[in-house]
Design a protein around this motif. Structure first.
Motif, mmCIF file in Angstrom:
data_model
loop_
_atom_site.group_PDB
_atom_site.id
_atom_site.type_symbol
_atom_site.label_atom_id
_atom_site.label_comp_id
_atom_site.label_asym_id
_atom_site.label_seq_id
_atom_site.Cartn_x
_atom_site.Cartn_y
_atom_site.Cartn_z
ATOM 1 N N MET A 154 0.844 -1.200 0.000
ATOM 2 C CA MET A 154 0.000 0.000 0.000
ATOM 3 C C MET A 154 0.879 1.249 0.000
ATOM 4 O O MET A 154 1.701 1.448 0.881
ATOM 5 C CB MET A 154 -0.899 0.014 1.244
ATOM 6 N N ARG A 155 0.703 2.067 -1.036
ATOM 7 C CA ARG A 155 1.450 3.321 -1.101
ATOM 8 C C ARG A 155 0.711 4.420 -0.334
ATOM 9 O O ARG A 155 -0.493 4.360 -0.147
ATOM 10 C CB ARG A 155 1.653 3.748 -2.549
ATOM 11 N N LYS A 156 1.470 5.446 0.045
ATOM 12 C CA LYS A 156 0.899 6.605 0.725
ATOM 13 C C LYS A 156 0.973 7.791 -0.226
ATOM 14 O O LYS A 156 2.068 8.227 -0.595
ATOM 15 C CB LYS A 156 1.656 6.883 2.024
ATOM 16 N N ILE A 157 -0.190 8.268 -0.632
ATOM 17 C CA ILE A 157 -0.260 9.350 -1.611
ATOM 18 C C ILE A 157 -1.024 10.521 -1.005
ATOM 19 O O ILE A 157 -2.048 10.336 -0.347
ATOM 20 C CB ILE A 157 -0.943 8.894 -2.909
ATOM 21 N N ALA A 158 -0.532 11.733 -1.251
ATOM 22 C CA ALA A 158 -1.196 12.933 -0.735
ATOM 23 C C ALA A 158 -1.612 13.839 -1.877
ATOM 24 O O ALA A 158 -0.926 13.939 -2.897
ATOM 25 C CB ALA A 158 -0.280 13.692 0.220
ATOM 26 N N ILE A 159 -2.740 14.495 -1.692
ATOM 27 C CA ILE A 159 -3.202 15.536 -2.598
ATOM 28 C C ILE A 159 -2.859 16.878 -1.960
ATOM 29 O O ILE A 159 -3.073 17.081 -0.764
ATOM 30 C CB ILE A 159 -4.724 15.439 -2.818
ATOM 31 N N PHE A 160 -2.334 17.777 -2.761
ATOM 32 C CA PHE A 160 -2.031 19.129 -2.294
ATOM 33 C C PHE A 160 -2.743 20.095 -3.232
ATOM 34 O O PHE A 160 -2.308 20.323 -4.352
ATOM 35 C CB PHE A 160 -0.518 19.363 -2.303
ATOM 36 N N GLY A 161 -3.870 20.638 -2.780
ATOM 37 C CA GLY A 161 -4.669 21.496 -3.629
ATOM 38 C C GLY A 161 -4.476 22.967 -3.313
ATOM 39 O O GLY A 161 -4.108 23.340 -2.191
ATOM 40 N N GLY A 162 -4.725 23.805 -4.311
ATOM 41 C CA GLY A 162 -4.623 25.238 -4.081
ATOM 42 C C GLY A 162 -4.698 26.015 -5.382
ATOM 43 O O GLY A 162 -4.713 25.448 -6.466
ATOM 44 N N THR A 163 -4.739 27.330 -5.238
ATOM 45 C CA THR A 163 -4.755 28.208 -6.399
ATOM 46 C C THR A 163 -3.365 28.326 -7.015
ATOM 47 O O THR A 163 -3.211 28.391 -8.231
ATOM 48 C CB THR A 163 -5.255 29.613 -5.988
ATOM 49 N N PHE A 164 -2.330 28.381 -6.159
ATOM 50 C CA PHE A 164 -0.945 28.471 -6.603
ATOM 51 C C PHE A 164 -0.770 29.608 -7.620
ATOM 52 O O PHE A 164 -0.337 29.397 -8.755
ATOM 53 C CB PHE A 164 -0.477 27.131 -7.187
ATOM 54 N N ASP A 165 -1.078 30.817 -7.162
ATOM 55 C CA ASP A 165 -1.066 31.984 -8.042
ATOM 56 C C ASP A 165 -0.162 33.091 -7.501
ATOM 57 O O ASP A 165 -0.663 34.133 -7.073
ATOM 58 C CB ASP A 165 -2.506 32.501 -8.205
ATOM 59 N N PRO A 166 1.166 32.915 -7.517
ATOM 60 C CA PRO A 166 1.876 31.761 -8.062
ATOM 61 C C PRO A 166 2.284 30.777 -6.966
ATOM 62 O O PRO A 166 2.181 31.072 -5.774
ATOM 63 C CB PRO A 166 3.126 32.411 -8.660
ATOM 64 N N VAL A 167 2.768 29.618 -7.385
ATOM 65 C CA VAL A 167 3.383 28.675 -6.451
ATOM 66 C C VAL A 167 4.653 29.334 -5.909
ATOM 67 O O VAL A 167 5.321 30.088 -6.617
ATOM 68 C CB VAL A 167 3.710 27.350 -7.167
ATOM 69 N N HIS A 168 4.975 29.097 -4.635
ATOM 70 C CA HIS A 168 6.149 29.744 -4.040
ATOM 71 C C HIS A 168 6.861 28.791 -3.087
ATOM 72 O O HIS A 168 6.441 27.636 -2.900
ATOM 73 C CB HIS A 168 5.756 31.051 -3.345
ATOM 74 N N TRP A 169 7.948 29.288 -2.480
ATOM 75 C CA TRP A 169 8.769 28.445 -1.605
ATOM 76 C C TRP A 169 7.981 27.927 -0.406
ATOM 77 O O TRP A 169 8.271 26.846 0.113
ATOM 78 C CB TRP A 169 9.992 29.225 -1.126
ATOM 79 N N GLY A 170 6.997 28.693 0.065
ATOM 80 C CA GLY A 170 6.184 28.220 1.182
ATOM 81 C C GLY A 170 5.416 26.961 0.825
ATOM 82 O O GLY A 170 5.361 26.002 1.607
ATOM 83 N N HIS A 171 4.807 26.945 -0.375
ATOM 84 C CA HIS A 171 4.098 25.750 -0.839
ATOM 85 C C HIS A 171 5.049 24.551 -0.922
ATOM 86 O O HIS A 171 4.721 23.441 -0.479
ATOM 87 C CB HIS A 171 3.500 25.986 -2.231
ATOM 88 N N LEU A 172 6.217 24.795 -1.503
ATOM 89 C CA LEU A 172 7.184 23.707 -1.669
ATOM 90 C C LEU A 172 7.680 23.189 -0.328
ATOM 91 O O LEU A 172 7.865 21.981 -0.140
ATOM 92 C CB LEU A 172 8.359 24.181 -2.522
ATOM 93 N N SER A 173 7.866 24.095 0.637
ATOM 94 C CA SER A 173 8.302 23.682 1.965
ATOM 95 C C SER A 173 7.267 22.778 2.622
ATOM 96 O O SER A 173 7.603 21.749 3.232
ATOM 97 C CB SER A 173 8.559 24.912 2.834
ATOM 98 N N ILE A 174 5.994 23.140 2.481
ATOM 99 C CA ILE A 174 4.916 22.327 3.058
ATOM 100 C C ILE A 174 4.896 20.947 2.417
ATOM 101 O O ILE A 174 4.817 19.921 3.112
ATOM 102 C CB ILE A 174 3.563 23.033 2.875
ATOM 103 N N ALA A 175 4.955 20.894 1.082
ATOM 104 C CA ALA A 175 4.901 19.614 0.375
ATOM 105 C C ALA A 175 6.108 18.744 0.721
ATOM 106 O O ALA A 175 5.975 17.531 0.939
ATOM 107 C CB ALA A 175 4.818 19.850 -1.127
ATOM 108 N N GLN A 176 7.288 19.356 0.777
ATOM 109 C CA GLN A 176 8.497 18.606 1.093
ATOM 110 C C GLN A 176 8.474 18.087 2.527
ATOM 111 O O GLN A 176 8.892 16.954 2.804
ATOM 112 C CB GLN A 176 9.717 19.494 0.850
ATOM 113 N N THR A 177 7.985 18.917 3.448
ATOM 114 C CA THR A 177 7.891 18.495 4.843
ATOM 115 C C THR A 177 6.924 17.331 4.993
ATOM 116 O O THR A 177 7.210 16.350 5.688
ATOM 117 C CB THR A 177 7.429 19.669 5.730
ATOM 118 N N ALA A 178 5.768 17.420 4.334
ATOM 119 C CA ALA A 178 4.781 16.342 4.408
ATOM 120 C C ALA A 178 5.345 15.045 3.846
ATOM 121 O O ALA A 178 5.178 13.973 4.435
ATOM 122 C CB ALA A 178 3.511 16.739 3.646
#
Length: 224
Positions: free
Chosen positions: A1-25
């Protein structure tokens, strides 16, 4: 069983904060894959300040190009802006047998009881909640003591949401991300972009270049 996450948002624009959250998760919960789901037509923001869906999707693609465990939600999943439940059910069908998570900010989680078919989606995935520091300035590191307080406040938010969902006979599962409390907002990036200010410390270089070449977030030219 794999563990997959959805990361939704407007991303207007995508920034380092978004990437930090995704990488941390991905690191904290040993996720096998993070699927970025770009909102097609967010109704809560004026259309005039938004880059197009295709432009926002391209910026996310540029920002995540170096991560094999990051991917974009297929375009045909949401041709007309489907709801979160439709996205999750589509992906569950595409990846049967996997365990699902949803990466979300604590502010957005508070709206969960108002989501379309919230009672259904609430129990279908684990919620990985990113703290929001609120009063901290842009790109400002938060002291450890304050960070601990923010974590406790985020957990309290999750408990309140869980209580509201329990009224609907839905038990939600959540965990708070140990993400660095660095606040960057897309709205501020758009304002800085309109002023031709430097964005390299806020967004990846490929995204900064794309914003410049596409003339994104520039005010409309004055009529002569």
């Amino acid at each position: 069983m794999r563990k997959i996450a959805i990361f939704g948002g407007t991303f207007d624009p995508v920034h380092w904060g978004h990437l930090s959250i995704a990488q941390t998760a991905a690191s904290q919960f040993a996720l096998d894959r993070v699927i970025w789901a770009i909102d097609r037509a967010p109704g809560h923001k004026p259309h005039s300040v938004l880059a197009s869906f295709d432009q926002r999707r391209e910026m996310v693609a540029l920002a995540t190009a170096g991560r094999s465990d990051f991917g974009l939600l297929p375009v045909d999943t949401n041709p007309s802006g489907t709801s979160a439940i439709d996205t999750l059910l589509y992906l569950q069908k595409s990846y049967p047998g996997d365990r699902w998570h949803w990466i979300i900010g604590s502010d957005a989680l508070q709206t969960l009881p108002k989501w379309h078919r919230c009672a259904e989606i609430g129990g279908l995935c684990d919620w990985l909640v990113a703290p929001r520091s609120g009063g901290v300035g842009e790109c400002e590191d938060v002291p450890k003591a304050a960070e601990s307080k923010i974590h406790l406040q985020t957990d309290a938010v999750c408990r309140r949401v869980a209580e509201k969902m329990a009224v609907l006979d839905v038990e939600i599962r959540w965990q708070v991300l140990s993400a660095p409390s660095i606040e960057i907002s897309s709205s501020r990036i758009r304002r800085l972009g309109a002023e031709n200010r430097e964005l390299s410390y806020l967004v990846p270089e490929a995204v900064r270049t794309y914003i410049a070449t596409q003339n994104l977030y520039q005010p409309p030219a004055a009529e002569s």
